[in-house]
Design an enzyme around this catalytic site. Structure first.
Site: not given
Ligand code: HPA
Ligand code: ZN
Length: 335
Positions: A14, A16, A194, A197, A275-276
């Site tokens: 996961h 980005h 997703h 969340e 994630d980020d």
């Protein structure tokens, strides 16, 4: 735990790629492309990294993408991620990108795909990381827009292994994208989305039932529904959890209140992801380190999490066996 987390062989599922743009690289690319940013210095840019929810993060995340113009920009961003992932002990990475966000800015799809793909093509040789690319579609855009981009990706024979669904979750349920996921599945692509969340547990259920996804990204709000948890355990549906992201976007109040330990003991198939990472305080190694510090995870727990990440990946069975072998060796060395 005897060894640092970098030595634990793991997969990151996961991630980005646009969320790996570090402030320093944002400024470097802005200068290279003659782009004037609203926050033109490191100091003023860094001041923007306080988020109150998912949308407040997305606003900055999309604004910063303005610096990505050429194939070289996308390739440099991707290589910078792979370098940091290597330093976190990542041995396999499945990387999402947001094609619609770039096409909407006037950047050609081929520029985006060729740039990222050129860095991924040598990721085993350069960083020892096998990699796959996932096209993520923006759930706050229309299904028609997503279908158009998917068709373009298929026509250009883009080297993608699957599709995902991201961006603003609440009010944009899985039911909006039934045709998109049907088309992608028919084209032989792997499916993830997703869900849970910020959105309710019913979105997790709908992503499984209506979209046929194999994995759920995040999924933390599933713990609010006992019957859903029972199903996720029974079917061992992978949930790609991102602890630091959840704290920074206030999906959970504190790391101490994160449901991951509870999810692990319920027998859910969870793994740890970043994630980020340029926005949320660290790469996957930092996510593990923070959780180990908070919950005193032992070697057996780390082995479970890393094993889940490898088994839940879309890698070939040969690659999975190779990485599970590395994990067994890590485990033996822990005594
Ligand atoms: N959630 C939803 N969409 C996203 C995220 C996220 O954490 N990161 C990038 N797009
Ligand atoms: Zn995400």
């Amino acid at each position: 735990m005897k060894s640092p987390i970098i030595q634990l062989p793991k997969a990151e599922l996961h991630l980005h790629i646009e969320g790996t743009l570090e402030p320093e690289l944002i400024l470097e690319l802005a200068a290279r492309n003659n782009i004037t940013l609203p926050f033109p210095t490191l100091e003023t840019l860094r001041e923007q990294y306080e988020f109150s929810d998912l949308q407040s993060f997305l606003n900055l995340y999309y604004a910063n993408m303005a610096v990505l113009i050429t194939e070289a920009d996308f390739a440099d961003m991707t290589r910078a991620y792979l370098r940091r992932a290597q330093a976190s002990g990542v041995r396999h990475a499945e990387i999402m990108f947001d094609p619609q966000a770039h096409v909407a800015r006037g950047v050609a799809l081929t520029t985006v795909v060729n740039g990222i793909a050129s860095a991924l093509a040598s990721s085993v040789a350069d960083f020892g990381i096998s990699a796959g690319l996932i096209a993520a579609f923006l759930r706050d855009e229309s299904e028609e827009s997503a279908l158009e981009i998917l068709e373009a990706l298929l026509t250009m024979d883009a080297p993608i292994i699957g599709i995902g669904l991201d961006s603003a979750e609440v009010g944009n349920p899985p039911s909006k994208f039934i045709r998109l996921f049907k088309r992608a599945g028919e084209a032989g692509l792997r499916l993830t989305a997703h869900a849970g969340e910020e959105g309710p547990p019913s979105y997790v259920e709908d992503a499984l039932n209506l979209l046929g996804v194999e994995r759920i990204d995040h999924g933390i709000r599933a713990v609010e529904d006992r019957i859903l948890v029972k199903r996720l355990v029974a079917e061992q549906i992978p949930l790609t959890v991102c602890p630091l992201s959840n704290v920074r976007l206030r999906a959970v109040d504190t790391l101490a209140a994160h449901p991951l330990p509870q999810m692990l003991s319920a027998g859910l198939n969870v793994c740890v992801n970043s994630d980020d990472p340029a926005y949320f305080g660290g790469y996957v190694g930092a996510n593990f380190d923070a959780m180990v510090a908070e919950f005193q995870w032992d070697a057996a727990t780390l082995e479970t999490l890393a094993g889940n990440s490898i088994r839940s990946s879309f890698a070939s069975s040969a690659r999975k066996d190779e990485l599970l072998g590395e994990l067994a060796a890590w485990s033996a060395a822990q005594g």
